[in-house]
Design an enzyme around this catalytic site. Structure first.
Site, short mmCIF file in Angstrom:
data_model
loop_
_atom_site.label_atom_id
_atom_site.label_comp_id
_atom_site.label_asym_id
_atom_site.label_seq_id
_atom_site.Cartn_x
_atom_site.Cartn_y
_atom_site.Cartn_z
N ASP A 1 -8.10 3.52 -0.07
CA ASP A 1 -6.93 4.18 0.87
C ASP A 1 -6.46 4.97 -0.32
OD1 ASP A 1 -6.74 1.74 2.24
OD2 ASP A 1 -5.19 1.15 1.44
N THR B 1 0.61 -1.02 0.03
CA THR B 1 0.09 -0.47 -0.13
C THR B 1 0.59 1.14 0.10
OG1 THR B 1 -1.61 -1.07 0.84
CG2 THR B 1 -1.78 1.24 0.97
N TRP C 1 -8.97 0.38 12.43
CA TRP C 1 -8.10 -0.35 11.89
C TRP C 1 -6.93 -0.54 13.48
CZ3 TRP C 1 -3.54 2.44 8.88
CH2 TRP C 1 -2.80 2.39 8.47
N GLN D 1 -4.60 -1.41 -2.70
CA GLN D 1 -4.61 -0.71 -2.70
C GLN D 1 -4.03 0.37 -2.95
OE1 GLN D 1 -4.02 -3.22 -1.55
NE2 GLN D 1 -4.69 -3.79 0.94
N ASP E 1 -11.99 2.26 3.01
CA ASP E 1 -11.04 2.62 4.32
C ASP E 1 -10.66 4.13 3.11
OD1 ASP E 1 -11.88 1.04 5.85
OD2 ASP E 1 -9.85 -0.55 4.81
#
Length: 327
Positions: free
Chosen positions: A164, A112, A245, A141, A187
Site C-alpha cells: 500500500d 491502513t 478491490w 500495510q 496493492d
C-alpha cells in the site's frame, strides 16, 4: 445623537478597526509573500522541518509558493491541510531529499489509513524532485503517500514502501504522476481517484499485485499508465497488473514495457463478483509480459481508435479542465 446613529458609527468604527488589524497581522507575517521558503535539516534554512514551512503558508493563496527543501533526511509525518493551495514542495535532489516515517497498520491497531508519511488534503499542490518513504518493517500495510485533494501533481518523485505505498484516497479527484519511481509489494498503488502515470518506473519487490483500483461506477477513468516501465526484484517471478478491490475498478496499461514476470493471465480475480464490473484494459504494450493470448476473459484489449481517445485532456475533464502535463 440618537441611539441608531450612535450604533451605526460604532459599527463602522469596528469594521475599520478590524480591517486595520487584519492588515497589520498580515503585514507582520514575514512569510506571506510569493517568495520561496527554504527548509534545511542542518539549520541553514528558515526552517528545519517541512511541516513548519507548510504551517506558515497563508490559507488559499492565489499565487504559486515554493517550499524548497535542501538535501537531507526529514523524519516527519506530514499533513498538507485542505485550506492551503498552490504550494509546491521542491527537493534539491530527488534521491537525497527524503521525507520518511515508519508507521504500519499493526502498530496499536491503527489500520491502513493512518499509516501515511505524507497526506495531502489540499487542492492544487505539487511535489517535485523529492522522495516520500514509509520505511516500516514489513508487518502490515504502510502508506507512504495518501492523497485526498484534487489537481495534485508529482514530478520526478520517488515513493518507497512495500504494501500500500501510494493510496489515492478520494473519488473524483485528479492526480498526475510524471517521471516518478514507485515501488512496493502488494496493492502498492490503490484507491478510487483518477490518476495518470506518465513515463513512470514501477518496481515490484515481491510476488503480488501492482494495483487495486476502487474507481466509482459513475467515474469514467481510474488509473492510466502510459509509457511506463515495470521492473521486478531478482527473486520475483509472479506479478499481476492488478486486482479489483471494489466493483467497477478501472486500470489501463498502454504503451508500457511489461517484463516476463507478469503472469500470462495479467489480472487477478480476488473477489468473484468484482470481475463482473471490472474495467481492466491494455493497449500496445511491449516486453515479454505483454503477450495477451492467455489474459483473463474479463479484461480487454483496446483498439487503436479506442486508445486514441484516452488522453490526459479527456481523463482529467471531470468537473472542469485541468492540464498538468503542460507544466
Amino acid at each position: 445623537m440618537d441611539y441608531k446613529m450612535s450604533h451605526r458609527l460604532c459599527k463602522g468604527f469596528l469594521i475599520v478597526l478590524l480591517a486595520f488589524l487584519s492588515l497589520t497581522v498580515s503585514a507582520a507575517n514575514p512569510y506571506d509573500s510569493p517568495d520561496t521558503l527554504f527548509v534545511a535539516r542542518d539549520g541553514t534554512g528558515q526552517f528545519r522541518n517541512i511541516s513548519d514551512a507548510i504551517e506558515v503558508c497563508r490559507a488559499f493563496t492565489d499565487y504559486h509558493k515554493v517550499i524548497f527543501v535542501k538535501k537531507g533526511t526529514y523524519k516527519e509525518k506530514i499533513i498538507v491541510p485542505q485550506w492551503i493551495q498552490h504550494i509546491e514542495v521542491c527537493g534539491e535532489d530527488r534521491d537525497q531529499t527524503i521525507i520518511t516515517w515508519d508507521d504500519h497498520a499493526n502498530i496499536n491497531k491503527m489500520g491502513t489509513f493512518r499509516t501515511y508519511t505524507v497526506r495531502v488534503d489540499a487542492n492544487d499542490i505539487t511535489f517535485r524532485n523529492i522522495t516520500i518513504e514509509n520505511n516500516s518493517a514489513r508487518l502490515g500495510q504502510a502508506v507512504a503517500l495518501h492523497t485526498q485533494g484534487d489537481r495534485l501533481l508529482f514530478v520526478n518523485c520517488r515513493f518507497l514502501g512495500h504494501q500500500d505505498t501510494v493510496y489515492t484516497g478520494m473519488p473524483r479527484t485528479r492526480l498526475y504522476f510524471k517521471d516518478c519511481y514507485i515501488e512496493g509489494t502488494t496493492d502498492f498503488i490503490f484507491g478510487p481517484s483518477t490518476a495518470w502515470f506518465e513515463q513512470c518506473a514501477i518496481h515490484c519487490k515481491a510476488n503480488s499485485y501492482i494495483t487495486a483500483a476502487s474507481t466509482p461506477q459513475e467515474v469514467a477513468y481510474g488509473y492510466v499508465f502510459n509509457q511506463c516501465t515495470i521492473t521486478c526484484a531478482a527473486d520475483v517471478n509472479k506479478v499481476y497488473l492488478g486486482r479489483p478491490w471494489r466493483d467497477y475498478g478501472y486500470t489501463l496499461f498502454m504503451n508500457c514495457n511489461l517484463p516476463s514476470q507478469i503472469r500470462p493471465e495479467g489480472w487477478h480475480q480476488w473477489r468473484p463478483e468484482a470481475v463482473k464490473t471490472a474495467r481492466y484494459m491494455e493497449y500496445n504494450n511491449q516486453g515479454e509480459g505483454a503477450t495477451t493470448s492467455q489474459r483473463v476473459p474479463w479484461s480487454r484489449q483496446l483498439t487503436k481508435k479506442e486508445a486514441s481517445k484516452i488522453t490526459p485532456e479527456a481523463v482529467f475533464t471531470i468537473h472542469n479542465e485541468w492540464t498538468p502535463y503542460s507544466k
